[in-house]
Design a protein around this motif. Structure first.
Motif, PDB file in Angstrom:
ATOM      1  N   UNK A 114      27.705   0.026  18.046  1.00  0.00           N
ATOM      2  CA  UNK A 114      26.490  -0.771  17.940  1.00  0.00           C
ATOM      3  C   UNK A 114      25.473  -0.073  17.053  1.00  0.00           C
ATOM      4  N   UNK A 115      25.341   1.236  17.236  1.00  0.00           N
ATOM      5  CA  UNK A 115      24.392   2.008  16.445  1.00  0.00           C
ATOM      6  C   UNK A 115      24.709   1.931  14.968  1.00  0.00           C
ATOM      7  N   UNK A 116      25.990   2.015  14.609  1.00  0.00           N
ATOM      8  CA  UNK A 116      26.348   1.942  13.200  1.00  0.00           C
ATOM      9  C   UNK A 116      26.003   0.581  12.640  1.00  0.00           C
ATOM     10  N   UNK A 117      26.115  -0.486  13.456  1.00  0.00           N
ATOM     11  CA  UNK A 117      25.741  -1.808  12.977  1.00  0.00           C
ATOM     12  C   UNK A 117      24.251  -1.863  12.695  1.00  0.00           C
ATOM     13  N   UNK A 118      23.461  -1.178  13.558  1.00  0.00           N
ATOM     14  CA  UNK A 118      22.024  -1.160  13.343  1.00  0.00           C
ATOM     15  C   UNK A 118      21.675  -0.430  12.050  1.00  0.00           C
ATOM     16  N   UNK A 119      22.490   0.560  11.678  1.00  0.00           N
ATOM     17  CA  UNK A 119      22.214   1.359  10.497  1.00  0.00           C
ATOM     18  C   UNK A 119      22.833   0.782   9.233  1.00  0.00           C
ATOM     19  N   UNK A 120      23.523  -0.327   9.331  1.00  0.00           N
ATOM     20  CA  UNK A 120      24.195  -0.875   8.156  1.00  0.00           C
ATOM     21  C   UNK A 120      23.173  -1.493   7.209  1.00  0.00           C
ATOM     22  N   UNK A 121      23.623  -1.826   6.010  1.00  0.00           N
ATOM     23  CA  UNK A 121      22.738  -2.318   4.960  1.00  0.00           C
ATOM     24  C   UNK A 121      22.627  -3.837   5.025  1.00  0.00           C
ATOM     25  N   UNK A 122      21.560  -4.322   5.638  1.00  0.00           N
ATOM     26  CA  UNK A 122      21.357  -5.761   5.770  1.00  0.00           C
ATOM     27  C   UNK A 122      21.038  -6.421   4.433  1.00  0.00           C
ATOM     28  N   UNK A 123      20.684  -5.637   3.429  1.00  0.00           N
ATOM     29  CA  UNK A 123      20.305  -6.189   2.129  1.00  0.00           C
ATOM     30  C   UNK A 123      21.512  -6.518   1.264  1.00  0.00           C
ATOM     31  N   UNK A 124      22.708  -6.123   1.694  1.00  0.00           N
ATOM     32  CA  UNK A 124      23.925  -6.490   0.983  1.00  0.00           C
ATOM     33  C   UNK A 124      24.512  -7.738   1.623  1.00  0.00           C
ATOM     34  N   UNK A 125      24.770  -8.752   0.821  1.00  0.00           N
ATOM     35  CA  UNK A 125      25.305  -9.982   1.372  1.00  0.00           C
ATOM     36  C   UNK A 125      25.122 -11.135   0.406  1.00  0.00           C
ATOM     37  N   UNK A 126      24.972 -12.335   0.964  1.00  0.00           N
ATOM     38  CA  UNK A 126      24.827 -13.503   0.098  1.00  0.00           C
ATOM     39  C   UNK A 126      24.033 -14.608   0.798  1.00  0.00           C
ATOM     40  N   UNK A 127      23.455 -15.458  -0.011  1.00  0.00           N
ATOM     41  CA  UNK A 127      22.777 -16.641   0.488  1.00  0.00           C
ATOM     42  C   UNK A 127      23.815 -17.740   0.698  1.00  0.00           C
ATOM     43  N   UNK A 128      23.741 -18.422   1.843  1.00  0.00           N
ATOM     44  CA  UNK A 128      24.661 -19.524   2.130  1.00  0.00           C
ATOM     45  C   UNK A 128      23.846 -20.726   2.600  1.00  0.00           C
ATOM     46  N   UNK A 129      24.317 -21.903   2.233  1.00  0.00           N
ATOM     47  CA  UNK A 129      23.654 -23.142   2.667  1.00  0.00           C
ATOM     48  C   UNK A 129      23.819 -23.305   4.169  1.00  0.00           C
ATOM     49  N   UNK A 130      22.771 -23.789   4.833  1.00  0.00           N
ATOM     50  CA  UNK A 130      22.803 -23.949   6.284  1.00  0.00           C
ATOM     51  C   UNK A 130      21.872 -25.092   6.665  1.00  0.00           C
ATOM     52  N   UNK A 131      22.439 -26.195   7.098  1.00  0.00           N
ATOM     53  CA  UNK A 131      21.639 -27.371   7.445  1.00  0.00           C
ATOM     54  C   UNK A 131      20.862 -27.203   8.743  1.00  0.00           C
ATOM     55  N   UNK A 132      21.081 -26.069   9.449  1.00  0.00           N
ATOM     56  CA  UNK A 132      20.297 -25.807  10.665  1.00  0.00           C
ATOM     57  C   UNK A 132      18.930 -25.242  10.331  1.00  0.00           C
ATOM     58  N   UNK A 133      18.718 -24.886   9.097  1.00  0.00           N
ATOM     59  CA  UNK A 133      17.419 -24.396   8.658  1.00  0.00           C
ATOM     60  C   UNK A 133      16.554 -25.592   8.239  1.00  0.00           C
ATOM     61  N   UNK A 134      15.232 -25.488   8.276  1.00  0.00           N
ATOM     62  CA  UNK A 134      14.429 -24.327   8.677  1.00  0.00           C
ATOM     63  C   UNK A 134      14.222 -24.261  10.185  1.00  0.00           C
ATOM     64  N   UNK A 135      13.542 -23.184  10.634  1.00  0.00           N
ATOM     65  CA  UNK A 135      13.284 -22.981  12.052  1.00  0.00           C
ATOM     66  C   UNK A 135      12.115 -23.836  12.545  1.00  0.00           C
ATOM     67  N   UNK A 136      11.329 -24.372  11.625  1.00  0.00           N
ATOM     68  CA  UNK A 136      10.159 -25.181  11.997  1.00  0.00           C
ATOM     69  C   UNK A 136       9.861 -26.125  10.842  1.00  0.00           C
TER      70      UNK A 136
END
Length: 459
Positions: A114-136
């Motif tokens: 779990x700790x290693x997941x917390x330390x991982x790089x959240x800035x690496x990834x991609x944008x994906x379409x999601x019809x559940x957005x937005x939150x408000x």
């Protein structure tokens, strides 16, 4: 005779069975009296796993750590099966004690993952379409969202930018759920301190936490932090709101430079202002003990025009700074960012529950000019610059270098936001001005919601 032979044979079988039972009983009795073998078998695994951990511990890469964790998990799985078999064979107390001790080690391994997941790089990834957005809804959240940033209230007709989410490449990120978030923040205070982009992130968080719904039960507690509108001021220096059900507080304080600003002549309303580069904002020093999560940002006020407009005069060691390397605005910003990070890092031992994040700079997308020289950002098509970020380093080297070696965490949003040039205010406004485009601030709902998702994932 046949019947007699059968009786003899049956008697022999019974005798053999009794002998087997007797030997088994003796064996189990010996096992119970001397658990050395069981303990030795368990010890082999107990000492093997740490040695594997130490071999890989020298490599700080989260990717390099993954094979180590996989090996440990296999060892744990194999040992769990063998331990379970031992429990079925004997219920003697000594072996059970050894099994319980090892179970604790298994839990430690799980926490490590779990700790290693917390330390991982959240800035690496991609944008994906999601019809559940937005939150408000952009038509709602009027209690918290400034109308000037609510693009749904403007002339804009394309809102596809609202329906994207960030998917980290190597991190597990739970879906944001407002009630869960408020429960996690029970009896806690999250503070945003920074410029107008920090204010956008604060408003985004308030809208996400309330679902954009009218929430008359939420209390304005700004007065508890001195956040009240002064005479002659356009607005207070910040806002603070408390959710009574969970006693969670969310606040914002305006500090565009993260330096301490003090009027040189307090009796003169147009006095120059001493900008103490080596002193954190007084607000932060006064109320740090009340924060559980602190999110900082700075950047876009570090230019000669802003310093002149705000009548800020750089000071170091309590005196005006006129000659030297800090007269270069870039050096002055770098000096200030490193100074506030070092100060906060020194304060963390005094406030063990406090978590501090330094958000990286939000990108501008002006083309063919600046905000006052005809610059535009008219693109409305999402992700024309691509959808992925694969770099390991941050695009904001100032913040990245400042937090290195400290316990201050980086909230890295620069590279992921660079890809979202279609999500700015652009030329849309409730009171549009010809030739003026805002390619700095974002439409809400929008990109700052993602910043908060990344923040919540790392709290």
């Amino acid at each position: 005779m046949k019947g007699c032979n059968f009786c003899i044979l049956r008697g022999r079988n019974v005798s053999i069975a009794l002998i087997v039972v007797g030997l088994t009983t003796i064996l189990l009795w010996a096992w119970e009296k001397n658990p050395f073998i069981t303990t030795l078998m368990l010890a082999q695994y107990q000492f093997r796993t740490p040695s594997e951990f130490l071999v890989n511990a020298s490599n700080n890469s989260s990717v390099a750590m993954s094979p180590k964790l996989h090996i440990e998990q296999n060892n744990v799985s194999r040992l769990t099966k063998e331990t379970k078999t031992m429990e079925e064979i004997s219920t003697a107390p000594p072996p059970m004690k050894s099994v319980m001790m090892f179970t604790s080690d298994v839990r430690d391994t799980d926490r490590g993952q779990v700790s290693k997941n917390e330390d991982c790089n959240y800035a690496k990834g991609r944008w994906v379409a999601d019809n559940r957005r937005p939150f408000y809804s952009g038509f709602g959240c009027k209690q918290w969202l400034s109308a000037m940033w609510a693009c749904r209230l403007t002339q804009r007709t394309d809102f596809s930018f609202e329906r994207y989410r960030w998917q980290p490449k190597e991190c597990k990120m739970q879906e944001f759920e407002r009630f869960t978030f408020l429960k996690r923040m029970q009896d806690k205070t999250i503070a945003f301190v920074g410029d107008s982009l920090g204010r956008q992130q604060f408003q985004s968080m308030m809208c996400m936490a309330t679902g954009g719904e009218d929430s008359p039960e939420v209390e304005n507690v700004g007065w508890q932090f001195g956040l009240v509108k002064r005479r002659g001021a356009i607005r207070p220096d910040g806002w603070a709101y408390r959710f009574p059900k969970t006693n969670a507080t969310i606040l914002y304080y305006w500090s565009a430079s993260l330096s301490n600003l003090v009027p040189i002549n307090a009796t003169n309303p147009i006095s120059d202002v001493a900008m103490h580069l080596d002193r954190p904002p007084a607000f932060m020093r006064q109320f740090l003990h009340r924060f559980d999560v602190l999110v900082l940002n700075t950047g876009h006020h570090w230019n000669r025009g802003k310093l002149t407009q705000n009548r800020w005069v750089m000071h170091v060691h309590g005196t005006p700074y006129k000659d030297g390397e800090l007269t270069d605005i870039r050096n002055a910003k770098n000096f200030t960012v490193h100074n506030v990070v070092r100060w906060l890092d020194s304060q963390l031992p005094l406030h063990p529950r406090l978590k501090v994040f330094f958000r990286t700079i939000s990108p501008r997308h002006f083309l063919n000019g600046d905000w006052n020289t005809g610059g535009t950002c008219n693109n409305t098509t999402p992700l024309t610059k691509g959808s992925e970020v694969l770099q390991d380093e941050s695009s904001d080297s100032v913040v990245e270098d400042a937090v290195k070696g400290t316990k201050i965490k980086i909230l890295d949003i620069t590279a992921i936001s660079v890809l979202r040039d279609e999500a700015h205010m652009s030329g849309y406004s409730i009171r549009p001005t010809n030739g003026m485009n805002d390619c700095l601030h974002w439409c809400l709902p929008g990109v700052p919601d993602t910043w908060n998702e990344l923040l919540v994932a790392q709290i």
